[in-house]
Design a protein around this motif. Sequence first.
Motif, PDB file in Angstrom:
ATOM      1  N   GLU A  31      87.431  35.032  10.239  1.00 11.03           N
ATOM      2  CA  GLU A  31      86.654  34.277   9.111  1.00 11.03           C
ATOM      3  C   GLU A  31      86.051  35.175   8.161  1.00 11.03           C
ATOM      4  N   TYR A  32      86.307  36.513   8.068  1.00 11.70           N
ATOM      5  CA  TYR A  32      85.847  37.765   7.191  1.00 11.70           C
ATOM      6  C   TYR A  32      86.841  37.554   5.807  1.00 11.70           C
ATOM      7  N   LEU A  33      86.228  37.619   4.840  1.00 12.07           N
ATOM      8  CA  LEU A  33      87.122  37.970   3.544  1.00 12.07           C
ATOM      9  C   LEU A  33      87.274  39.418   3.511  1.00 12.07           C
ATOM     10  N   GLU A  34      88.301  39.512   2.533  1.00 14.24           N
ATOM     11  CA  GLU A  34      89.004  40.983   2.294  1.00 14.24           C
ATOM     12  C   GLU A  34      87.888  41.963   2.000  1.00 14.24           C
ATOM     13  N   GLY A  35      86.731  41.590   1.331  1.00 13.38           N
ATOM     14  CA  GLY A  35      85.858  42.663   1.052  1.00 13.38           C
ATOM     15  C   GLY A  35      85.127  43.174   2.271  1.00 13.38           C
ATOM     16  N   GLU A  36      84.791  42.213   3.008  1.00 17.71           N
ATOM     17  CA  GLU A  36      84.065  42.764   4.271  1.00 17.71           C
ATOM     18  C   GLU A  36      85.099  43.408   5.285  1.00 17.71           C
ATOM     19  N   LEU A  37      86.222  42.933   5.218  1.00 18.90           N
ATOM     20  CA  LEU A  37      87.210  43.640   6.104  1.00 18.90           C
ATOM     21  C   LEU A  37      87.334  44.986   5.690  1.00 18.90           C
ATOM     22  N   THR A  38      87.666  45.250   4.259  1.00 18.72           N
ATOM     23  CA  THR A  38      87.464  46.571   3.579  1.00 18.72           C
ATOM     24  C   THR A  38      86.401  47.528   4.239  1.00 18.72           C
ATOM     25  N   LYS A  39      85.361  46.976   4.242  1.00 16.92           N
ATOM     26  CA  LYS A  39      83.857  47.731   4.541  1.00 16.92           C
ATOM     27  C   LYS A  39      84.124  48.110   6.003  1.00 16.92           C
TER      28      LYS A  39
ATOM     29  N   LYS B 112      81.393  30.037   6.744  1.00 23.52           N
ATOM     30  CA  LYS B 112      82.847  29.695   6.955  1.00 23.52           C
ATOM     31  C   LYS B 112      82.618  28.692   8.289  1.00 23.52           C
ATOM     32  N   GLN B 113      82.190  29.069   9.301  1.00 20.85           N
ATOM     33  CA  GLN B 113      81.870  28.377  10.475  1.00 20.85           C
ATOM     34  C   GLN B 113      80.915  27.147  10.607  1.00 20.85           C
ATOM     35  N   HIS B 114      79.955  27.304   9.820  1.00 20.05           N
ATOM     36  CA  HIS B 114      79.097  26.280   9.812  1.00 20.05           C
ATOM     37  C   HIS B 114      78.567  25.503   8.647  1.00 20.05           C
TER      38      HIS B 114
END
Length: 251
Positions: free
Chosen positions: A81-89, A184-186
Amino acid sequence: MFADSAIRSTPPATVSSPDAWLQECQEAIGYRFENLELLRAALTHVSMAASRLGSNERLEFLGDAVLGLIVCERLYEKFPEYLEGELTKLKSFIVSRRVCAQVAQTLQLERFLRVGAGVGRSGSVPANLLGDVFEAIIGAIYLDGGLEAAKEWVLRHMGPIIDHIGSTAPLENAKSLLQHLAQKQHGVTPKYEVVDEKGPEHSKCFLVAAVVGEQRFPPAWGRSKKEAEQKAAANALARLHHQPLPYPSQA
């Protein structure tokens, strides 16, 4: 607890053969090399090498890339559910020198790292060098046993950090991570409720709870509303991923 800026180095015990310290290192790290020279190179700092090409710098370069790939794949699978920016962090946090040095200290790599006399004075090895040798060993395992061997080794030692990223991620990321997850989920944006406050006007502390839809998560104290909201978001992330609360409260 993370590694300090300098870590005490304990030389390997006196052994009967020149390569016995490499055998001891293999036992410590839990991997047996087909090509023992790769391990020797991974443990050789430039200050101890005849030339830079004989040091662990090239293996560190390779290991950094291999580590990044393994961590990125694990994060991609764990957080759909995480976007690219959050995965990068999250990736930047996990592969940081600080975390790599922490794992290296757990493996007692300072006992086996070969450094020149000017580097490890007073028996201390700088923590950044431990992070470097950790990556060099990953590169050596990759060359020795392939990607699957490197992946198994990395996840064996770093998997718990990745699996508990909800409670170990940098605090400043918590609210944005929770927002992405909630939307994303709710399909809703998290809200933050002040449950309690204490202290004089010039030095108040706040107890804040994150609320996603109808679900209210365990609150957390902070020295400001902003800090309390970040901690409350971290609590919510931990609860959603079935992890221990990083900021438990008695309220």
